[in-house]
Design an enzyme around this catalytic site. Structure first.
Site, short mmCIF file in Angstrom:
data_model
loop_
_atom_site.label_atom_id
_atom_site.label_comp_id
_atom_site.label_asym_id
_atom_site.label_seq_id
_atom_site.Cartn_x
_atom_site.Cartn_y
_atom_site.Cartn_z
N HIS A 97 -82.20 -79.69 42.26
CA HIS A 97 -82.06 -77.88 43.01
C HIS A 97 -80.40 -78.20 42.64
O HIS A 97 -79.62 -78.60 43.12
CB HIS A 97 -82.14 -77.99 44.73
CG HIS A 97 -81.26 -76.60 45.26
ND1 HIS A 97 -82.10 -75.86 44.71
CD2 HIS A 97 -80.64 -76.71 46.08
CE1 HIS A 97 -81.89 -74.67 45.73
NE2 HIS A 97 -80.70 -75.12 46.02
N CYS A 211 -84.04 -71.65 41.60
CA CYS A 211 -83.02 -72.18 41.47
C CYS A 211 -82.06 -71.48 40.53
O CYS A 211 -80.88 -71.09 40.50
CB CYS A 211 -82.72 -73.33 42.21
SG CYS A 211 -83.04 -74.66 41.92
#
Length: 338
Positions: A97, A211
């Protein structure tokens, strides 16, 4: 997202891993590839049916207005997905992430900005099949989250926290205006990148919108504003499906509406059924076999993108997780006086 939700994505990842154990209608009109990601005029309210196990952006705050003369450090932040729950488990698979951090030299305050799913990854990747409702129901919005503070331990322990550039307060404020626009018009999370083959020069049919793509857009905006980035290697995760040329099927109304194609509607629902949350390990393995049959043996996948459905004629290696370098952008010659 609870354990049952995690099973939904794990099912397809496991099926693809088994792919090498097995042997390998109508064509789309001429289209632009990759299909452009659709932007909207405004962000709609979320449906109460969509519920998050973990609240989205619980400590979020408005982006502050910085003084023009401020000097702000910009940090690359990266950690394994679900690190808060599983530690470095997904880091070993390079499922990461991404976020970006800022530190003001005038105030000493630091901030984190990231973009992620409102209702967790499983809900963005696969729909709910609601009793009495023909069309699959999607809880697939994503959004930017800005909050004060940088959790050093979270990013450093199993990931990355590194300075990538320095900007002025003026550049930060211009970036903030862009973030508002980007967040209000790019509202749906897209998990999959879809391309024709693993080759570097392969045709890309669909680009993911998640993301890491937000961070890459942010870096590019800062470069456009004059930021000069350090020369360091930056890698990002992509989850790629491999298929022949996609076939456009239609939207919710044309497929599931009163005048829709009942046969196609049933096929789409049947495809998504095995990806439902599972209550037992036994259910998981039964549905895994169904997914292997559809995706690998029969080369079928139904993709939902831009609120429309596409058929993907899947081909080897079916699915792959990659962690590849995407260089930091080259800073422009124009600068705001940093």
């Amino acid at each position: 997202m609870g354990t049952a939700r995690h099973y939904r994505l794990l099912l397809l990842l496991t099926a693809a891993a088994w792919g090498p154990c097995f042997s390998e209608g109508l064509r789309s009109p001429q289209r632009r590839w990759p299909v452009p990601y659709r932007r909207f005029d405004y962000r709609p309210k979320t449906d109460p049916y969509c519920q998050a196990r973990y609240t989205f952006c619980p400590t979020g705050s408005a982006i502050p207005v910085m003084k023009e003369e401020d000097v702000i450090e910009v940090y690359r932040l990266q950690a394994p997905v679900w690190e808060f729950k599983y530690g470095d488990l997904l880091g070993h698979l390079k499922i990461m992430h991404d976020a970006v951090g800022f530190k003001s030299s005038l105030t000493g305050k630091n901030y984190t900005m990231e973009w992620y799913e409102l209702f967790q990854l499983g809900n963005c990747t696969f729909p709910h099949l609601r009793p009495g409702v023909d069309a699959p129901f999607w809880c697939n919005q994503g959004a930017a989250c800005f909050y004060e503070g940088i959790d050093d331990a979270h990013w450093k322990e199993n990931g990355t926290l590194v300075l990538v550039t320095t900007i002025s307060g003026t550049m930060f404020n211009e970036m903030a205006k862009w973030v508002k626009y980007d967040n209000e018009t790019g509202i749906y999370y897209e998990t999959w990148t879809v391309q024709a083959s693993p080759d570097k020069q392969s045709i890309v049919w669909f680009d993911a919108y998640e993301c890491s793509k937000f961070i890459l857009r942010t870096y590019q905006k800062l470069a456009d504003l004059g930021a000069v980035f350090k020369k360091i290697q930056t890698n990002y995760t992509s989850i790629i499906l491999f298929s022949g040329e996609p076939i456009y099927l239609g939207n919710e109304t044309s497929i599931f509406g009163p005048e829709g194609n009942k046969t196609l509607a049933a096929a789409v629902r049947d495809f998504y059924y095995p990806f439902k949350p599972h209550r037992t390990v036994g259910e998981f393995f039964v549905d895994l076999l169904k997914i292997i049959d559809r995706v690998i043996l029969n080369h079928q996948f139904y993709l939902f993108y831009n609120l429309e459905y596409w058929f993907l004629p899947m081909k080897f290696p079916y699915l792959k997780i990659i962690y590849e370098e995407v260089p930091l952008p080259i800073g422009s010659k124009t600068s705001f006086g940093v």
